[in-house]
Design a protein around this motif. Structure first.
Motif, short mmCIF file in Angstrom:
data_model
loop_
_atom_site.label_atom_id
_atom_site.label_comp_id
_atom_site.label_asym_id
_atom_site.label_seq_id
_atom_site.Cartn_x
_atom_site.Cartn_y
_atom_site.Cartn_z
N ASN A 44 45.19 36.24 42.69
CA ASN A 44 45.30 36.26 41.24
C ASN A 44 46.66 36.78 40.80
OD1 ASN A 44 42.59 35.36 40.95
ND2 ASN A 44 41.87 37.45 41.29
N VAL B 256 44.79 40.29 34.20
CA VAL B 256 44.78 39.61 35.49
C VAL B 256 44.27 38.19 35.26
CG1 VAL B 256 43.92 39.62 37.85
CG2 VAL B 256 44.31 41.78 36.65
N VAL B 257 45.07 37.23 35.67
CA VAL B 257 44.76 35.81 35.46
C VAL B 257 44.33 35.20 36.79
CG1 VAL B 257 45.66 33.59 34.67
CG2 VAL B 257 46.48 35.72 33.63
N ALA B 258 43.24 34.42 36.77
CA ALA B 258 42.73 33.80 37.99
C ALA B 258 43.74 32.80 38.53
CB ALA B 258 41.41 33.10 37.72
N ALA B 259 43.88 32.80 39.86
CA ALA B 259 44.77 31.83 40.50
C ALA B 259 44.21 30.43 40.30
CB ALA B 259 44.90 32.15 41.99
N GLN B 260 45.08 29.47 40.05
CA GLN B 260 44.64 28.08 39.87
C GLN B 260 44.27 27.47 41.23
OE1 GLN B 260 47.71 25.98 37.80
NE2 GLN B 260 47.27 26.95 35.85
N GLU C 74 40.37 42.70 39.29
CA GLU C 74 40.01 41.31 39.57
C GLU C 74 40.34 40.42 38.38
OE1 GLU C 74 35.89 41.47 40.56
OE2 GLU C 74 36.25 42.33 42.56
N ALA C 75 40.22 39.12 38.59
CA ALA C 75 40.52 38.15 37.53
C ALA C 75 39.68 38.45 36.29
CB ALA C 75 40.26 36.73 38.04
N GLY D 153 42.51 37.49 46.50
CA GLY D 153 42.17 36.24 45.84
C GLY D 153 43.35 35.50 45.27
#
Length: 206
Positions: free
Chosen positions: A116, A175-179, A146-147, A114
């Motif tokens: 992230n 874990v940071v969600a991808a923009q 996961e995020a 994903g």
């Protein structure tokens, strides 16, 4: 943890000029303190010290004027451009006692698919450890995270004899969600519509 043996000299001259002369001679100014002793100013061989501090919290068996002390680096100043050592503060430690230090945190494994990102909230983990058995670091698995997932201080397995010196629920890794990126086609359409909208606004004003 192995001990590194270094011989140093007492430093009797102070000031920027003296420090520059020491560095030109391959020496690094330093201060030894701790255990109720008066601070002592020394100069250490730059090359030997540089090799030693490559190991985090390295234990140094330091000999000054014929007297040996066990010390660990507590503050290291480096030249911001060239990176050479400018000054070092050394804390006296005794065998068997515990000291407060920070140890590096290394992440291993792959995050869930994903795109992230893994954020190191704490690059180093505050702990207490026996002075002669300070861990060089800890390794944490982030496999499949996961995020939104995070690893807390209490989740990290520490070597025997080492305890946390930070709150159990302190976040160490997360874990940071991808923009999400705007699709290229939509971005182009938006760019084309903007001039048309401006033209309509201008005509209405006339």
């Amino acid at each position: 943890m192995a001990e590194v043996k270094i011989s140093a000299e007492s430093r009797t001259e102070f000031g920027k000029g003296s420090a520059r002369r020491d560095r030109r001679a391959g020496k690094v100014p330093g201060v030894i303190y701790g255990h109720g002793q008066d601070p002592r100013h020394v100069k250490l061989p730059g090359h030997d010290l540089l090799l030693a501090v490559r190991t985090p919290n390295v234990l140094i068996n330091l000999t000054v004027d014929g007297k040996s002390e066990l010390v660990i680096p507590k503050a290291i100043q480096r030249d911001p451009i060239k990176g050479f050592l400018e000054h070092v503060d050394l804390l006296i430690v005794k065998r068997g006692e515990k000291v407060a230090v920070e140890i590096p945190v290394h992440a291993e494994g792959e995050l869930a698919p994903g795109g992230n990102l893994l954020e190191h909230v704490l690059n180093a983990l505050p702990v207490e450890a026996e002075a002669t058995h300070i861990p060089e670091g800890v390794t944490v698995s982030v496999e499949g995270l996961e995020a939104g997932a995070s690893i807390l201080a209490k989740d990290i397995e520490l070597p025997k004899g080492t305890t946390l010196a930070v709150e159990d629920d302190a976040v160490v890794l997360q874990v940071v969600a991808a923009q999400a990126e705007e699709p290229a086609e939509e971005a182009e359409e938006g760019a084309e519509e903007a001039p048309a909208a401006e033209a309509e606004t201008a005509e209405a004003a006339e």
